[in-house]
Design a protein around this motif. Sequence first.
Motif, PDB file in Angstrom:
ATOM      1  N   VAL A 226       0.836  -1.207   0.000  1.00  0.00           N
ATOM      2  CA  VAL A 226       0.000   0.000   0.000  1.00  0.00           C
ATOM      3  C   VAL A 226       0.869   1.255   0.000  1.00  0.00           C
ATOM      4  O   VAL A 226       0.652   2.172  -0.809  1.00  0.00           O
ATOM      5  N   VAL A 227       1.845   1.313   0.888  1.00  0.00           N
ATOM      6  CA  VAL A 227       2.661   2.533   0.973  1.00  0.00           C
ATOM      7  C   VAL A 227       3.532   2.713  -0.260  1.00  0.00           C
ATOM      8  O   VAL A 227       3.833   3.847  -0.647  1.00  0.00           O
ATOM      9  N   ARG A 228       3.944   1.609  -0.891  1.00  0.00           N
ATOM     10  CA  ARG A 228       4.697   1.752  -2.138  1.00  0.00           C
ATOM     11  C   ARG A 228       3.829   2.377  -3.214  1.00  0.00           C
ATOM     12  O   ARG A 228       4.278   3.257  -3.975  1.00  0.00           O
ATOM     13  N   GLN A 229       2.566   1.946  -3.289  1.00  0.00           N
ATOM     14  CA  GLN A 229       1.640   2.539  -4.247  1.00  0.00           C
ATOM     15  C   GLN A 229       1.381   4.008  -3.924  1.00  0.00           C
ATOM     16  O   GLN A 229       1.267   4.848  -4.827  1.00  0.00           O
ATOM     17  N   ILE A 230       1.291   4.322  -2.643  1.00  0.00           N
ATOM     18  CA  ILE A 230       1.095   5.717  -2.240  1.00  0.00           C
ATOM     19  C   ILE A 230       2.254   6.585  -2.713  1.00  0.00           C
ATOM     20  O   ILE A 230       2.055   7.695  -3.227  1.00  0.00           O
ATOM     21  N   VAL A 231       3.466   6.095  -2.558  1.00  0.00           N
ATOM     22  CA  VAL A 231       4.642   6.848  -3.005  1.00  0.00           C
ATOM     23  C   VAL A 231       4.621   7.049  -4.520  1.00  0.00           C
ATOM     24  O   VAL A 231       4.880   8.154  -5.023  1.00  0.00           O
ATOM     25  N   LEU A 232       4.294   6.000  -5.265  1.00  0.00           N
ATOM     26  CA  LEU A 232       4.284   6.097  -6.729  1.00  0.00           C
ATOM     27  C   LEU A 232       3.240   7.100  -7.212  1.00  0.00           C
ATOM     28  O   LEU A 232       3.525   7.935  -8.082  1.00  0.00           O
ATOM     29  N   TYR A 233       2.050   7.028  -6.650  1.00  0.00           N
ATOM     30  CA  TYR A 233       1.011   7.975  -7.047  1.00  0.00           C
ATOM     31  C   TYR A 233       1.352   9.395  -6.599  1.00  0.00           C
ATOM     32  O   TYR A 233       1.005  10.371  -7.277  1.00  0.00           O
ATOM     33  N   SER A 234       2.029   9.530  -5.470  1.00  0.00           N
ATOM     34  CA  SER A 234       2.426  10.858  -5.001  1.00  0.00           C
ATOM     35  C   SER A 234       3.414  11.497  -5.967  1.00  0.00           C
ATOM     36  O   SER A 234       3.317  12.698  -6.276  1.00  0.00           O
ATOM     37  N   TRP A 235       4.372  10.720  -6.446  1.00  0.00           N
ATOM     38  CA  TRP A 235       5.327  11.232  -7.430  1.00  0.00           C
ATOM     39  C   TRP A 235       4.606  11.646  -8.712  1.00  0.00           C
ATOM     40  O   TRP A 235       4.888  12.701  -9.287  1.00  0.00           O
ATOM     41  N   ALA A 236       3.674  10.812  -9.172  1.00  0.00           N
ATOM     42  CA  ALA A 236       2.927  11.136 -10.390  1.00  0.00           C
ATOM     43  C   ALA A 236       2.124  12.426 -10.200  1.00  0.00           C
ATOM     44  O   ALA A 236       2.050  13.270 -11.108  1.00  0.00           O
ATOM     45  N   MET A 237       1.547  12.602  -9.017  1.00  0.00           N
ATOM     46  CA  MET A 237       0.767  13.804  -8.719  1.00  0.00           C
ATOM     47  C   MET A 237       1.632  15.053  -8.767  1.00  0.00           C
ATOM     48  O   MET A 237       1.271  16.066  -9.395  1.00  0.00           O
ATOM     49  N   VAL A 239       4.636  15.505 -10.169  1.00  0.00           N
ATOM     50  CA  VAL A 239       5.144  15.748 -11.527  1.00  0.00           C
ATOM     51  C   VAL A 239       4.053  16.372 -12.393  1.00  0.00           C
ATOM     52  O   VAL A 239       4.298  17.319 -13.154  1.00  0.00           O
ATOM     53  N   CYS A 240       2.832  15.851 -12.270  1.00  0.00           N
ATOM     54  CA  CYS A 240       1.725  16.396 -13.058  1.00  0.00           C
ATOM     55  C   CYS A 240       1.452  17.855 -12.675  1.00  0.00           C
ATOM     56  O   CYS A 240       1.172  18.692 -13.537  1.00  0.00           O
ATOM     57  N   SER A 241       1.558  18.165 -11.387  1.00  0.00           N
ATOM     58  CA  SER A 241       1.324  19.546 -10.949  1.00  0.00           C
ATOM     59  C   SER A 241       2.340  20.506 -11.556  1.00  0.00           C
ATOM     60  O   SER A 241       2.024  21.672 -11.826  1.00  0.00           O
ATOM     61  N   LEU A 242       3.554  20.028 -11.799  1.00  0.00           N
ATOM     62  CA  LEU A 242       4.589  20.883 -12.387  1.00  0.00           C
ATOM     63  C   LEU A 242       4.328  21.168 -13.864  1.00  0.00           C
ATOM     64  O   LEU A 242       4.871  22.141 -14.413  1.00  0.00           O
ATOM     65  N   LEU A 243       3.522  20.335 -14.510  1.00  0.00           N
ATOM     66  CA  LEU A 243       3.189  20.572 -15.910  1.00  0.00           C
ATOM     67  C   LEU A 243       2.324  21.813 -16.090  1.00  0.00           C
ATOM     68  O   LEU A 243       2.158  22.302 -17.212  1.00  0.00           O
ATOM     69  N   LEU A 244       1.776  22.327 -14.990  1.00  0.00           N
ATOM     70  CA  LEU A 244       0.992  23.560 -15.060  1.00  0.00           C
ATOM     71  C   LEU A 244       1.866  24.810 -15.088  1.00  0.00           C
ATOM     72  O   LEU A 244       1.377  25.908 -15.370  1.00  0.00           O
ATOM     73  N   ILE A 245       3.139  24.661 -14.792  1.00  0.00           N
ATOM     74  CA  ILE A 245       4.035  25.826 -14.727  1.00  0.00           C
ATOM     75  C   ILE A 245       4.067  26.603 -16.037  1.00  0.00           C
ATOM     76  O   ILE A 245       4.000  27.846 -16.029  1.00  0.00           O
ATOM     77  N   PRO A 246       4.145  25.955 -17.216  1.00  0.00           N
ATOM     78  CA  PRO A 246       4.152  26.732 -18.462  1.00  0.00           C
ATOM     79  C   PRO A 246       2.895  27.560 -18.680  1.00  0.00           C
ATOM     80  O   PRO A 246       2.927  28.552 -19.412  1.00  0.00           O
ATOM     81  N   ALA A 247       1.776  27.156 -18.065  1.00  0.00           N
ATOM     82  CA  ALA A 247       0.537  27.923 -18.219  1.00  0.00           C
ATOM     83  C   ALA A 247       0.355  28.929 -17.103  1.00  0.00           C
ATOM     84  O   ALA A 247      -0.683  29.591 -17.021  1.00  0.00           O
TER      85      ALA A 247
END
Length: 315
Positions: A226-237, A239-247
Motif C-alpha cells: 500500500v505505501v509503495r503505491q502511495i509513493v508512486l502515485y504521489s510522485w505522479a501527482m 510531476v503532473c502539478s509541475l506541468l501547469l508551470i508553463p501555463a
Amino acid sequence: MRPEPADGVATPTPAPAAGWRQRLGAYVALTKPRIIELLLITTVPALFGAQRQVPGLGLMLATLVGGAIAAGSANALNCVVDADIDAKMRRTRVRPLARHQVSPRAALVFGVVLGVIACTFLSLTTTWQAGGLTAVAILFYVFVYSLWLKRRTSQNIVWGGLAGCMPVIIGWSAVTGGIGWPAWVFFGVIFFWTPPHTWALAMRYRDDYAAAGVPMLPVVAPERVVVRQIVLYSWAMVVCSLLLIPASSWIYAAAAVPTGLVFLACAHLLHVKVLRGERARPMTLFHLSNLYLTVISVVWAVDSAIGLAPLGWPW
C-alpha cells in the motif's frame, strides 16, 4: 445495551423522532458538505485559469452553486447505495440513513431532484457542455463507482476517483465552452492525488472497511504494498502539478515545487516507517493531502487572477 448481531458489529441505535430542524440537518448531512467544500476548491482555479483573470461574479457564483448542488446529489445517492456499509463502519454510523433519520426512498428522491436541478441550472446559466459534463459526473459516481467498482475491486477509488476530477473540466467548460489542456493537467493532478488521500484514510480505518466487505487496497494487500503505491502515485501527482508551470507565472512555480516536495517527503516517511516495522501515522498524510490540494488550487487561482504572463514551455 445495544444488541450485538452475529457478525459482532453493533447495530446503530435508531435516531429518536426529530423536528423539522433535525430533519433539515439530516438532509444536509446526506450531501456530505465537507466533501463538497473540497470539490468547490478545485473548481475555482479552473474558472480563473480559463481566462487568466478574475471571472465574472455571476458566472462564478452560478458555477459554484450548480457544482455544490450536483455534488450534493451524487453524495446523497451514494448514501443510498452505501447505507448497509455505513451502518457497519464506525466512521459512518452517524450518517442519516444509518441512523434511520431519512428513509432510503426519500434520500433517493432527494438525490435525483438535486441532480436534475444542478444539470438544468448549469446548462441555463453557464454552458450546455458544463451541464452535460455534470450529468456524466453524477452518473459515473453513482453507477460506475458506487454500484460497480467499490465492492468489487481494490482499484475502486483509482478509477472511481475520476468523478472527483470532473469539477475542474466542468469549471473550465463553464467559462469557455471547451476544455483547455491546463484543465486536463489539473484533472490529472486530482486523479493521482486521490489514491494517496484515500488509501491513507483506509489504512487508519482498515478494520472498518474489512467489516463492511469493501476491498480497499489496505484491506486486501500488505501495508508495504500500500505505501509503495502511495509513493508512486504521489510522485505522479507532483510531476503532473509541475506541468501547469508553463501555463502559469513564477508565482505558481514558487509554491508548487516546495509544496510538492513536502508531500513527497511525508509519503516517503510513511513508506520508511512501514518497511522498518515502526508505528506509521497514515492520517498525517491524509490531512496533508487536503492541505496540499487546497494550496495548489488557491495558488493557481491567485496566479491566474494576477494575470502575469505565463512562463511558457522552455523550448
